[in-house]
Scaffold this active site. Structure first.
Site, mmCIF file in Angstrom:
data_model
loop_
_atom_site.group_PDB
_atom_site.id
_atom_site.type_symbol
_atom_site.label_atom_id
_atom_site.label_comp_id
_atom_site.label_asym_id
_atom_site.label_seq_id
_atom_site.Cartn_x
_atom_site.Cartn_y
_atom_site.Cartn_z
ATOM 1 N N SER A 44 0.828 -1.208 0.000
ATOM 2 C CA SER A 44 0.000 0.000 0.000
ATOM 3 C C SER A 44 0.860 1.255 0.000
ATOM 4 C CB SER A 44 -0.974 0.014 1.176
ATOM 5 O OG SER A 44 -0.299 -0.119 2.407
ATOM 6 N N GLU A 45 2.042 1.219 0.640
ATOM 7 C CA GLU A 45 2.982 2.334 0.543
ATOM 8 C C GLU A 45 4.426 1.865 0.659
ATOM 9 O OE1 GLU A 45 -0.527 4.998 1.654
ATOM 10 O OE2 GLU A 45 0.301 3.277 2.719
ATOM 11 N N THR A 46 5.286 2.641 0.012
ATOM 12 C CA THR A 46 6.725 2.494 0.153
ATOM 13 C C THR A 46 7.286 3.854 0.529
ATOM 14 O OG1 THR A 46 6.855 0.687 -1.455
ATOM 15 C CG2 THR A 46 8.875 1.927 -1.048
ATOM 16 N N HIS A 74 2.191 3.659 8.683
ATOM 17 C CA HIS A 74 2.832 2.348 8.801
ATOM 18 C C HIS A 74 4.191 2.332 8.115
ATOM 19 C CE1 HIS A 74 1.489 1.115 4.699
ATOM 20 N NE2 HIS A 74 2.356 0.142 4.824
#
Length: 288
Positions: A44-46, A74
């Site tokens: 979902s994110e980096t 996160h």
């Protein structure tokens, strides 16, 4: 060659929590390259550390598989864990976010100043329609609002855990509504106790169906609880997330009297082997 680390945030088990990519030296990457890495990972994110402003500071940017986002909790926890114990300062597109990592690997971020606004009746009706919920599903003790602590999240509470478990939303319609309104995720929750909540976070604008753990929304939710007087001024709140996805996550939200920001804490653990996950191992991929 760019080194990509992978962490599960808000869990001590690599099979739990929310996976995040971490690139500690992204100074040589442009926007297109960072987006391509995030899309290739499918998480979902980096998070990308693109510079060092000085001292304990790090310039950090966050990309979902589809676009850059101003702040991601996160991936912040994951990046801080990768940096190791100590005090760190992240300069994000949303503002300065201090993070402390203890010797056990638990990271605590302090959000930018949160604020809460009304959710207009038309937006609420549209949101309920995309979720395939009715007004009767909502808990009147926890009114719908839009909360912010680095990103915007509508907050909806339901009266039963079963209703929360049966999440089945209209992906194109919710994505279009969220894009138009500038919402990052939707914070859906059920109050299980005075300071305990089960939460879920659809994230179609990021290219995934749902986040197993969402630190930015947790911070915004802490601001919501404080603004509406729904918990004690010095409350410590437990959020359970990811259980419905088979990736249990545990997020601690702490309100400190006299401190504008909201503290969000959780563990993060490296994912062994660091395999390239692909869409099937992302947060929860949107079905093709």
């Amino acid at each position: 060659m760019t080194e990509i680390q992978r962490y599960a945030a808000f869990s001590t088990d690599p099979a739990g929590g929310n996976p995040a990519g971490v690139v500690l030296d992204a100074s040589g990457l442009d926007d297109a390259e960072m987006l391509a890495i995030a899309a290739g990972l499918g998480y979902s994110e980096t998070a990308f550390v693109t510079g060092r402003p000085g001292g304990d500071g790090y310039r950090v940017r966050y990309f979902s598989p589809l676009a850059e986002v101003p702040f991601c909790g996160h991936a912040t926890v994951a990046t801080a864990a990768a940096l190791g114990p100590g005090e760190h300062r992240f300069e994000t597109n949303a503002g300065t976010v201090p993070v402390v990592v203890d010797e056990s690997g638990v990271a605590t971020l302090t959000s930018v100043d949160p604020h809460v606004s009304d959710l207009p009746a038309d937006d609420l009706a549209a949101l309920l329609a995309t979720l395939r919920w009715s007004a009767g599903d909502l808990d009147p003790a926890l009114p719908p609002k839009v909360a912010y602590a680095g990103a915007y999240h509508p907050v909806l509470a339901v009266t039963s855990r079963r209703r929360l478990a049966r999440l089945d939303y209209d992906v194109p319609a919710l994505k279009a509504l969220m894009t138009e309104r500038g919402w990052t995720t939707v914070q859906l929750m059920f109050r299980a106790g005075p300071a305990e909540f089960d939460v879920r976070n659809p994230f179609p604008v990021g290219g995934v169906y749902e986040d197993p753990a969402t630190g930015a929304a947790a911070a915004a939710f802490g601001g919501y609880l404080r603004a509406l007087g729904l918990v004690e001024p010095d409350a410590t709140v437990l959020l359970r997330q990811g259980d419905d996805l088979g990736r249990p996550s545990r997020i601690t939200v702490r309100l400190v009297p006299g401190e504008a920001g909201v503290r969000v804490s959780g563990a993060a653990v490296a994912i062994p082997g660091q395999p390239a996950p692909g869409k099937e191992n992302a947060a929860v991929a949107i079905p093709e």
